[in-house]
Design a protein around this motif. Structure first.
Motif, short mmCIF file in Angstrom:
data_model
loop_
_atom_site.label_atom_id
_atom_site.label_comp_id
_atom_site.label_asym_id
_atom_site.label_seq_id
_atom_site.Cartn_x
_atom_site.Cartn_y
_atom_site.Cartn_z
N MET A 103 -55.04 -49.75 48.26
CA MET A 103 -55.06 -50.26 49.63
C MET A 103 -53.66 -50.76 49.99
SD MET A 103 -57.89 -49.70 51.07
CE MET A 103 -57.80 -50.69 52.56
N ARG A 104 -53.16 -50.27 51.12
CA ARG A 104 -51.82 -50.62 51.57
C ARG A 104 -51.88 -51.19 52.97
NH1 ARG A 104 -48.48 -50.29 47.13
NH2 ARG A 104 -48.95 -48.38 46.00
N THR A 105 -50.93 -52.06 53.27
CA THR A 105 -50.80 -52.61 54.62
C THR A 105 -49.87 -51.72 55.42
OG1 THR A 105 -51.13 -54.85 53.83
CG2 THR A 105 -50.03 -54.61 55.95
N LEU A 106 -50.34 -51.31 56.60
CA LEU A 106 -49.51 -50.55 57.52
C LEU A 106 -48.90 -51.51 58.52
CD1 LEU A 106 -51.78 -47.50 58.44
CD2 LEU A 106 -50.01 -47.63 56.69
N THR A 107 -47.62 -51.39 58.74
CA THR A 107 -46.93 -52.13 59.79
C THR A 107 -46.24 -51.08 60.65
OG1 THR A 107 -46.58 -54.03 58.36
CG2 THR A 107 -45.17 -53.85 60.32
N ILE A 108 -46.59 -51.04 61.91
CA ILE A 108 -46.02 -50.06 62.82
C ILE A 108 -45.26 -50.80 63.91
CG2 ILE A 108 -46.53 -48.25 64.50
CD1 ILE A 108 -48.98 -47.60 62.71
N LYS A 109 -44.02 -50.43 64.08
CA LYS A 109 -43.20 -50.96 65.16
C LYS A 109 -42.79 -49.76 65.99
CE LYS A 109 -41.67 -55.05 62.74
NZ LYS A 109 -40.57 -55.97 62.52
N TYR A 110 -43.17 -49.79 67.26
CA TYR A 110 -42.90 -48.66 68.15
C TYR A 110 -42.03 -49.12 69.31
CZ TYR A 110 -43.61 -44.50 70.95
OH TYR A 110 -43.41 -43.36 71.66
N PRO A 111 -40.92 -48.49 69.59
CA PRO A 111 -40.47 -47.19 69.10
C PRO A 111 -39.46 -47.26 67.96
CG PRO A 111 -39.17 -47.77 71.01
CD PRO A 111 -40.15 -48.91 70.77
N GLU A 112 -39.07 -48.46 67.52
CA GLU A 112 -37.96 -48.56 66.57
C GLU A 112 -38.31 -48.23 65.13
OE1 GLU A 112 -39.60 -52.74 67.12
OE2 GLU A 112 -39.20 -51.03 68.39
N GLY A 113 -39.59 -48.34 64.76
CA GLY A 113 -39.99 -48.08 63.37
C GLY A 113 -39.89 -49.33 62.51
N PHE A 114 -40.52 -49.27 61.34
CA PHE A 114 -40.57 -50.38 60.39
C PHE A 114 -39.89 -49.93 59.10
CE2 PHE A 114 -43.02 -52.44 56.87
CZ PHE A 114 -42.54 -53.72 57.05
N HIS A 115 -38.88 -50.71 58.66
CA HIS A 115 -38.04 -50.30 57.55
C HIS A 115 -37.71 -51.49 56.65
CE1 HIS A 115 -37.79 -46.92 60.19
NE2 HIS A 115 -37.43 -47.75 61.13
N PRO A 116 -38.65 -51.94 55.83
CA PRO A 116 -38.42 -53.14 55.03
C PRO A 116 -37.39 -52.95 53.93
CG PRO A 116 -40.45 -52.08 54.37
CD PRO A 116 -39.96 -51.36 55.59
N ASP A 117 -37.02 -51.72 53.60
CA ASP A 117 -36.03 -51.48 52.56
C ASP A 117 -34.61 -51.80 53.01
OD1 ASP A 117 -38.02 -50.54 50.81
OD2 ASP A 117 -37.86 -48.53 51.64
N HIS A 118 -34.41 -51.96 54.32
CA HIS A 118 -33.09 -52.28 54.86
C HIS A 118 -32.87 -53.78 54.82
CE1 HIS A 118 -31.92 -48.51 57.02
NE2 HIS A 118 -33.16 -48.24 56.69
N ASP A 119 -31.65 -54.17 54.56
CA ASP A 119 -31.36 -55.59 54.76
C ASP A 119 -31.20 -55.82 56.26
OD1 ASP A 119 -28.73 -54.29 54.73
OD2 ASP A 119 -27.89 -56.26 54.75
N GLU A 120 -31.20 -57.05 56.69
CA GLU A 120 -31.22 -57.37 58.11
C GLU A 120 -30.00 -56.81 58.86
OE1 GLU A 120 -34.04 -58.59 59.11
OE2 GLU A 120 -33.44 -58.57 61.19
N ARG A 121 -28.82 -56.87 58.24
CA ARG A 121 -27.62 -56.36 58.89
C ARG A 121 -27.73 -54.85 59.10
NH1 ARG A 121 -23.96 -57.85 55.30
NH2 ARG A 121 -24.00 -55.83 54.32
N GLU A 122 -28.19 -54.13 58.09
CA GLU A 122 -28.37 -52.68 58.19
C GLU A 122 -29.34 -52.36 59.31
OE1 GLU A 122 -28.15 -48.61 56.68
OE2 GLU A 122 -26.94 -50.37 56.31
N HIS A 123 -30.43 -53.12 59.42
CA HIS A 123 -31.43 -52.89 60.46
C HIS A 123 -30.81 -52.96 61.86
CE1 HIS A 123 -35.23 -52.97 62.58
NE2 HIS A 123 -34.79 -54.02 63.24
N HIS A 124 -30.02 -53.99 62.08
CA HIS A 124 -29.46 -54.16 63.42
C HIS A 124 -28.41 -53.12 63.74
CE1 HIS A 124 -31.79 -57.60 64.47
NE2 HIS A 124 -31.47 -58.18 63.33
N GLU A 125 -27.69 -52.60 62.73
CA GLU A 125 -26.71 -51.55 62.97
C GLU A 125 -27.37 -50.29 63.51
OE1 GLU A 125 -24.43 -50.64 59.52
OE2 GLU A 125 -23.72 -52.69 59.30
N HIS A 126 -28.62 -50.02 63.09
CA HIS A 126 -29.27 -48.76 63.44
C HIS A 126 -30.44 -48.95 64.38
CE1 HIS A 126 -26.91 -46.48 60.67
NE2 HIS A 126 -27.12 -47.40 59.77
#
Length: 168
Positions: free
Chosen positions: A138-161
């Protein structure tokens, strides 16, 4: 610390794709249906691609890392998502298996799910959560639309893209 940051950049997930999006020249992720890619807890486990057309939401379960053009069938016949709209209101939507017959899918072994809600008509941005079994867990789905959900990125990387209305 630098090795961890490099690993996050190399292994992280890209954001909503309208075409290929290269991540610092390291690898590419594609959203094969033109939607928003969302990691299933982390990029290695797979992604769920969200496509919103009018009041219909279609989710495609696809592979992890750069294998997003590979289907990731799950056992569910249906599942619910709790959708949070920009105004803070919450709605439930039921997504039902819609097997890709040409790919040999069937209910109980399906990578495409669809649901409809009048509340989705005209929506440009939302977040949603739910639970579904992926590869026997069982896995938790997190959906962010339209930007997507990317927990593997650090916060700085997230904001760059971060997705800015199609300007990349």
């Amino acid at each position: 610390a630098i090795a961890t940051l490099i690993s996050a950049i190399v292994l992280g997930c890209s954001h909503r794709e309208e075409a290929d999006h290269e991540h610092h020249g390291q690898h590419r992720h594609k959203a094969p249906h033109g939607g928003a890619l969302n990691a299933i807890e982390k990029c290695a486990l797979g992604h769920v691609e969200a496509v919103l057309e009018g009041k219909k939401l279609t989710l495609y379960f696809v592979g992890g890392h750069d294998k997003t053009e590979t289907s990731l069938p799950i056992k569910a016949e249906k599942f619910e998502l709790r959708v949070t709209l920009e105004d803070g209101s919450e709605k439930l939507i039921e997504l039902i298996a819609r097997p890709l017959k040409l790919a040999g899918e069937k209910v109980g072994n399906c990578s495409r799910f669809e649901g409809e809600g009048d509340f989705l008509e005209g929506v440009e941005r939302f977040e949603a959560t739910g639970r579904v079994e992926v590869n026997g867990v069982m896995r938790t789905l997190t959906i962010k639309y339209p930007e997507g959900f990317h927990p593997d990125h650090d916060e700085r990387e997230h904001h760059e893209h971060e997705y800015h209305g199609g300007d990349h």
